[in-house]
Design a protein around this motif. Structure first.
Motif, PDB file in Angstrom:
ATOM      1  N   CYS A   1      60.879  69.126  64.390  1.00 62.72           N
ATOM      2  CA  CYS A   1      60.427  67.735  64.459  1.00 62.72           C
ATOM      3  C   CYS A   1      61.145  66.993  65.583  1.00 62.72           C
TER       4      CYS A   1
ATOM      5  N   GLY B   1      42.646  63.601  70.015  1.00 59.57           N
ATOM      6  CA  GLY B   1      43.032  62.740  68.903  1.00 59.57           C
ATOM      7  C   GLY B   1      41.824  62.208  68.155  1.00 59.57           C
TER       8      GLY B   1
ATOM      9  N   TYR C   1      60.032  60.424  61.909  1.00 58.83           N
ATOM     10  CA  TYR C   1      60.088  61.884  61.789  1.00 58.83           C
ATOM     11  C   TYR C   1      61.322  62.291  60.992  1.00 58.83           C
TER      12      TYR C   1
ATOM     13  N   TRP D   1      53.019  57.616  61.560  1.00 59.01           N
ATOM     14  CA  TRP D   1      52.706  56.680  62.636  1.00 59.01           C
ATOM     15  C   TRP D   1      52.391  55.362  61.941  1.00 59.01           C
TER      16      TRP D   1
ATOM     17  N   TYR E   1      48.320  71.330  60.263  1.00 61.52           N
ATOM     18  CA  TYR E   1      49.554  70.556  60.130  1.00 61.52           C
ATOM     19  C   TYR E   1      50.349  71.025  58.912  1.00 61.52           C
TER      20      TYR E   1
ATOM     21  N   VAL F   1      49.562  62.339  64.075  1.00 67.53           N
ATOM     22  CA  VAL F   1      49.481  63.026  65.360  1.00 67.53           C
ATOM     23  C   VAL F   1      48.218  62.597  66.098  1.00 67.53           C
TER      24      VAL F   1
END
Length: 137
Positions: A15, A93, A8, A65, A109, A78
């Motif tokens: 964040c 998700g 992040y 990620w 987003y 996310v």
């Protein structure tokens, strides 16, 4: 299997607050999203991004990620986090991974990410272009 890594923007207040729900700090105060994979949470400014297979420009643009050598960014990062969290978060998700929900998640987003400097907790660094942010290489 290695631990996933959540990367992040450490200069962004929004964040930082968001990832505190996942990281070690959250474990201490009990308010955390329980993620069995126990991701390593690291600010991009402190990460070896080349070794992770990404760049400072991308990490400044979106949360990442990283798992099994694959880099998922933004809404997809996310979504991966929510899937890993399991429970009631997993279906959310999974929805975020398929069209048209994927498109909507991406739009939401980007709307938040592009305006984070205007939101409560935003910092001046959030308003800078990715290449000009502290830590960008």
């Amino acid at each position: 299997m290695e631990r996933p890594i959540l990367v992040y923007d450490g200069d962004c207040g929004i964040c930082t607050k968001a990832v505190r729900l996942v990281g070690d700090t959250a474990k201490a105060d009990g308010r955390r999203l329980r993620v069995p994979a126990d991701p390593e949470v690291v600010a991009f400014q402190d990460a070896d991004l080349a070794a992770l297979g990404t760049t400072a420009e991308r990490a400044a643009y979106e949360v990442l990620w990283i798992e099994d050598g694959r880099v998922h960014g933004g809404a997809q990062a996310v979504a991966r986090l929510l899937i890993e969290a399991g429970g009631c978060w997993r279906p959310l998700g999974l929805l975020g991974r398929v069209p048209p929900f994927r498109w909507a998640a991406h739009g939401l987003y980007r709307l938040i990410a592009n305006n984070r400097h205007r939101l409560p907790g935003g910092t001046p660094a959030c308003a800078l272009p990715a290449a000009e942010r502290p830590g960008a290489r």
